[in-house]
Design a protein around this motif. Structure first.
Motif, PDB file in Angstrom:
ATOM      1  N   TYR A 168       8.692  -2.051   0.925  1.00 53.72           N
ATOM      2  CA  TYR A 168       8.089  -3.068   1.785  1.00 53.72           C
ATOM      3  C   TYR A 168       6.596  -3.149   1.502  1.00 53.72           C
ATOM      4  O   TYR A 168       5.762  -2.807   2.326  1.00 53.72           O
ATOM      5  N   GLY A 169       6.264  -3.579   0.313  1.00 52.94           N
ATOM      6  CA  GLY A 169       4.876  -3.852  -0.030  1.00 52.94           C
ATOM      7  C   GLY A 169       4.084  -2.611  -0.371  1.00 52.94           C
ATOM      8  O   GLY A 169       4.028  -2.195  -1.522  1.00 52.94           O
ATOM      9  N   THR A 170       3.455  -1.996   0.618  1.00 53.60           N
ATOM     10  CA  THR A 170       2.452  -0.983   0.367  1.00 53.60           C
ATOM     11  C   THR A 170       3.028   0.361  -0.052  1.00 53.60           C
ATOM     12  O   THR A 170       4.113   0.766   0.356  1.00 53.60           O
ATOM     13  N   ILE A 171       2.246   1.065  -0.883  1.00 57.09           N
ATOM     14  CA  ILE A 171       2.521   2.445  -1.269  1.00 57.09           C
ATOM     15  C   ILE A 171       1.222   3.218  -1.130  1.00 57.09           C
ATOM     16  O   ILE A 171       0.180   2.799  -1.640  1.00 57.09           O
ATOM     17  N   VAL A 172       1.263   4.351  -0.445  1.00 53.74           N
ATOM     18  CA  VAL A 172       0.075   5.177  -0.245  1.00 53.74           C
ATOM     19  C   VAL A 172       0.035   6.263  -1.317  1.00 53.74           C
ATOM     20  O   VAL A 172       1.024   6.986  -1.518  1.00 53.74           O
TER      21      VAL A 172
ATOM     22  N   MET B  80      -7.555  11.872  -8.827  1.00 57.40           N
ATOM     23  CA  MET B  80      -6.991  10.515  -8.870  1.00 57.40           C
ATOM     24  C   MET B  80      -8.100   9.533  -9.197  1.00 57.40           C
ATOM     25  O   MET B  80      -9.125   9.472  -8.518  1.00 57.40           O
ATOM     26  N   THR B  81      -7.936   8.782 -10.255  1.00 59.54           N
ATOM     27  CA  THR B  81      -8.905   7.770 -10.660  1.00 59.54           C
ATOM     28  C   THR B  81      -8.339   6.391 -10.380  1.00 59.54           C
ATOM     29  O   THR B  81      -7.202   6.100 -10.736  1.00 59.54           O
ATOM     30  N   ILE B  82      -9.142   5.544  -9.748  1.00 59.54           N
ATOM     31  CA  ILE B  82      -8.702   4.202  -9.384  1.00 59.54           C
ATOM     32  C   ILE B  82      -9.483   3.185 -10.199  1.00 59.54           C
ATOM     33  O   ILE B  82     -10.697   3.268 -10.316  1.00 59.54           O
ATOM     34  N   ILE B  83      -8.786   2.245 -10.794  1.00 62.02           N
ATOM     35  CA  ILE B  83      -9.396   1.146 -11.523  1.00 62.02           C
ATOM     36  C   ILE B  83      -9.216  -0.113 -10.699  1.00 62.02           C
ATOM     37  O   ILE B  83      -8.099  -0.499 -10.378  1.00 62.02           O
ATOM     38  N   SER B  84     -10.316  -0.761 -10.331  1.00 64.54           N
ATOM     39  CA  SER B  84     -10.190  -1.970  -9.520  1.00 64.54           C
ATOM     40  C   SER B  84     -11.327  -2.919  -9.842  1.00 64.54           C
ATOM     41  O   SER B  84     -12.326  -2.547 -10.460  1.00 64.54           O
ATOM     42  N   TYR B  85     -11.183  -4.149  -9.396  1.00 65.36           N
ATOM     43  CA  TYR B  85     -12.183  -5.178  -9.573  1.00 65.36           C
ATOM     44  C   TYR B  85     -12.572  -5.720  -8.207  1.00 65.36           C
ATOM     45  O   TYR B  85     -11.721  -5.868  -7.332  1.00 65.36           O
ATOM     46  N   PRO B  86     -13.867  -6.013  -7.982  1.00 61.80           N
ATOM     47  CA  PRO B  86     -14.261  -6.518  -6.669  1.00 61.80           C
ATOM     48  C   PRO B  86     -13.681  -7.892  -6.407  1.00 61.80           C
ATOM     49  O   PRO B  86     -13.489  -8.697  -7.305  1.00 61.80           O
ATOM     50  N   ALA B  87     -13.350  -8.132  -5.151  1.00 57.82           N
ATOM     51  CA  ALA B  87     -12.820  -9.431  -4.755  1.00 57.82           C
ATOM     52  C   ALA B  87     -13.171  -9.669  -3.303  1.00 57.82           C
ATOM     53  O   ALA B  87     -13.244  -8.743  -2.516  1.00 57.82           O
ATOM     54  N   THR B  88     -13.383 -10.912  -2.948  1.00 55.39           N
ATOM     55  CA  THR B  88     -13.775 -11.225  -1.579  1.00 55.39           C
ATOM     56  C   THR B  88     -12.747 -12.105  -0.884  1.00 55.39           C
ATOM     57  O   THR B  88     -12.833 -12.305   0.313  1.00 55.39           O
ATOM     58  N   THR B  89     -11.790 -12.648  -1.627  1.00 54.56           N
ATOM     59  CA  THR B  89     -10.845 -13.597  -1.037  1.00 54.56           C
ATOM     60  C   THR B  89      -9.463 -12.995  -0.831  1.00 54.56           C
ATOM     61  O   THR B  89      -8.573 -13.680  -0.360  1.00 54.56           O
ATOM     62  N   GLN B  90      -9.269 -11.745  -1.188  1.00 55.48           N
ATOM     63  CA  GLN B  90      -7.951 -11.144  -1.073  1.00 55.48           C
ATOM     64  C   GLN B  90      -7.675 -10.728   0.371  1.00 55.48           C
ATOM     65  O   GLN B  90      -8.505 -10.127   1.030  1.00 55.48           O
ATOM     66  N   GLU B  91      -6.486 -11.061   0.832  1.00 60.63           N
ATOM     67  CA  GLU B  91      -6.063 -10.664   2.161  1.00 60.63           C
ATOM     68  C   GLU B  91      -5.335  -9.330   2.071  1.00 60.63           C
ATOM     69  O   GLU B  91      -4.481  -9.134   1.222  1.00 60.63           O
ATOM     70  N   ILE B  92      -5.686  -8.407   2.956  1.00 59.50           N
ATOM     71  CA  ILE B  92      -5.133  -7.068   2.906  1.00 59.50           C
ATOM     72  C   ILE B  92      -4.007  -6.919   3.915  1.00 59.50           C
ATOM     73  O   ILE B  92      -4.135  -7.298   5.076  1.00 59.50           O
ATOM     74  N   GLN B  93      -2.893  -6.359   3.455  1.00 55.53           N
ATOM     75  CA  GLN B  93      -1.764  -6.053   4.328  1.00 55.53           C
ATOM     76  C   GLN B  93      -1.950  -4.636   4.870  1.00 55.53           C
ATOM     77  O   GLN B  93      -1.885  -3.655   4.138  1.00 55.53           O
ATOM     78  N   ARG B  94      -2.185  -4.524   6.163  1.00 55.97           N
ATOM     79  CA  ARG B  94      -2.398  -3.228   6.785  1.00 55.97           C
ATOM     80  C   ARG B  94      -1.076  -2.472   6.934  1.00 55.97           C
ATOM     81  O   ARG B  94      -0.007  -3.067   7.037  1.00 55.97           O
TER      82      ARG B  94
ATOM     83  N   THR C 130      -1.667  12.932  10.208  1.00 54.87           N
ATOM     84  CA  THR C 130      -2.678  11.934   9.881  1.00 54.87           C
ATOM     85  C   THR C 130      -2.493  11.525   8.429  1.00 54.87           C
ATOM     86  O   THR C 130      -2.549  12.372   7.529  1.00 54.87           O
ATOM     87  N   LEU C 131      -2.244  10.261   8.207  1.00 53.06           N
ATOM     88  CA  LEU C 131      -2.001   9.756   6.865  1.00 53.06           C
ATOM     89  C   LEU C 131      -3.342   9.538   6.169  1.00 53.06           C
ATOM     90  O   LEU C 131      -4.221   8.848   6.686  1.00 53.06           O
ATOM     91  N   THR C 132      -3.520  10.148   4.997  1.00 52.29           N
ATOM     92  CA  THR C 132      -4.743   9.974   4.215  1.00 52.29           C
ATOM     93  C   THR C 132      -4.374   9.540   2.801  1.00 52.29           C
ATOM     94  O   THR C 132      -3.252   9.731   2.349  1.00 52.29           O
ATOM     95  N   GLY C 133      -5.343   8.957   2.125  1.00 50.50           N
ATOM     96  CA  GLY C 133      -5.115   8.510   0.759  1.00 50.50           C
ATOM     97  C   GLY C 133      -5.532   7.068   0.579  1.00 50.50           C
ATOM     98  O   GLY C 133      -6.250   6.481   1.398  1.00 50.50           O
ATOM     99  N   THR C 134      -5.064   6.483  -0.512  1.00 47.81           N
ATOM    100  CA  THR C 134      -5.406   5.110  -0.875  1.00 47.81           C
ATOM    101  C   THR C 134      -4.154   4.258  -0.873  1.00 47.81           C
ATOM    102  O   THR C 134      -3.128   4.648  -1.438  1.00 47.81           O
ATOM    103  N   VAL C 135      -4.242   3.100  -0.261  1.00 47.18           N
ATOM    104  CA  VAL C 135      -3.090   2.209  -0.126  1.00 47.18           C
ATOM    105  C   VAL C 135      -3.093   1.202  -1.270  1.00 47.18           C
ATOM    106  O   VAL C 135      -4.015   0.382  -1.385  1.00 47.18           O
ATOM    107  N   ALA C 136      -2.075   1.252  -2.110  1.00 42.68           N
ATOM    108  CA  ALA C 136      -1.905   0.295  -3.203  1.00 42.68           C
ATOM    109  C   ALA C 136      -0.945  -0.806  -2.779  1.00 42.68           C
ATOM    110  O   ALA C 136      -0.222  -0.683  -1.795  1.00 42.68           O
ATOM    111  N   LEU C 137      -0.957  -1.889  -3.534  1.00 40.47           N
ATOM    112  CA  LEU C 137      -0.086  -3.048  -3.293  1.00 40.47           C
ATOM    113  C   LEU C 137      -0.315  -3.644  -1.905  1.00 40.47           C
ATOM    114  O   LEU C 137       0.598  -4.184  -1.284  1.00 40.47           O
ATOM    115  N   ALA C 138      -1.554  -3.539  -1.420  1.00 43.39           N
ATOM    116  CA  ALA C 138      -1.867  -4.041  -0.081  1.00 43.39           C
ATOM    117  C   ALA C 138      -2.485  -5.431  -0.113  1.00 43.39           C
ATOM    118  O   ALA C 138      -2.749  -6.005   0.937  1.00 43.39           O
TER     119      ALA C 138
END
Length: 237
Positions: free
Chosen positions: A112-116, A1-15, A165-173
């Motif tokens: 409801y927002g997030t997808i793992v 799995m390859t993830i493309i992302s850009y750094p950000a410091t102001t984004q609020e994360i939905q847990r 135990t849930l593992t992986g990467t959370v998108a749309l967070a």
């Protein structure tokens, strides 16, 4: 799995919301893409997602993740507009990339927002896990469902076993939204199209009802021990 992302410091994360018997502490959260994707917007417009006479503003949050390892990251997108959100969640899509654009839709559902994005795979594609509400013992509880790729699209849903135990990467967070901006020609088409022809949460199973408790209120109610009655929510999607 390859993830493309850009750094950000102001984004609020939905847990991720807590679920009985599920350890959610070992996932990683992916921040949203900060640059508008014109090709993605064109794919959304082809699906009928666009501003219209009733709802003049539509925004979206998205991530790019290579779900099948072909080197072309798919677009995972969630809409943020009363036109496409209701008590069942907000409309989300996953579009397959061919390196030149997004022509093939492999997932569409209210979420409801997030997808793992799970490390396990089916037919060469990463499994997806998403939270949903389940009516149990006179109250709503949060469960996690697994979606698997069937060779053409993500379909079906089976419960993540308890004591997992849930593992992986959370998108749309992330809350970093982009405004959907059709080109002048597309905007004219949207204006001329009748409201009934556009995809909208005002359809029978996506009725927007702002007075209904929101997802955040629902999660907060679980922490505070407050119960909503069944009529406060639609059945899980």
């Amino acid at each position: 799995m390859t993830i493309i992302s850009y750094p950000a410091t102001t984004q609020e994360i939905q847990r991720l919301p807590p679920s009985p018997g599920i350890n959610i502490g070992r996932v990683e959260y992916l921040r949203a893409e900060r640059v508008r994707d014109r090709q993605l917007e064109q794919a959304l417009i082809r699906e009928g997602v666009e501003p219209n006479i009733t709802y003049t503003s539509v925004s979206y949050v998205y991530n790019k993740v290579d779900l099948n390892g072909d080197g072309h990251p798919e677009a995972i997108v969630s809409l943020k507009s009363p036109a496409f959100c209701g008590t069942g969640g907000c409309l989300a899509y996953i579009f397959r990339s061919n390196g030149r654009g997004y022509r093939e839709k492999v997932y569409e559902s209210l979420t409801y927002g997030t997808i793992v994005i799970a490390p396990q795979k089916n037919s060469g594609w990463n499994n997806l896990i998403r939270p949903y509400r389940n009516w149990e013992r006179d109250r709503w509880v949060i469960r996690y469902g697994i979606l698997r790729f069937n060779g053409r699209e993500y379909t079906g849903i089976s419960n993540l076993p308890r004591n997992s135990t849930l593992t992986g990467t959370v998108a749309l967070a992330s809350d970093y939204e982009h405004s959907l901006q059709p080109s002048p020609n597309e905007q004219q088409t949207a204006t001329e199209r009748s409201p009934n022809q556009a995809r909208s949460a005002t359809s029978s199973n996506m009725t927007a009802r702002p007075q209904v408790p929101t997802w955040d209120q629902f999660v907060a109610s679980l922490k505070e021990g407050e119960d909503y009655v069944a009529s406060d929510f639609d059945q899980p999607q």
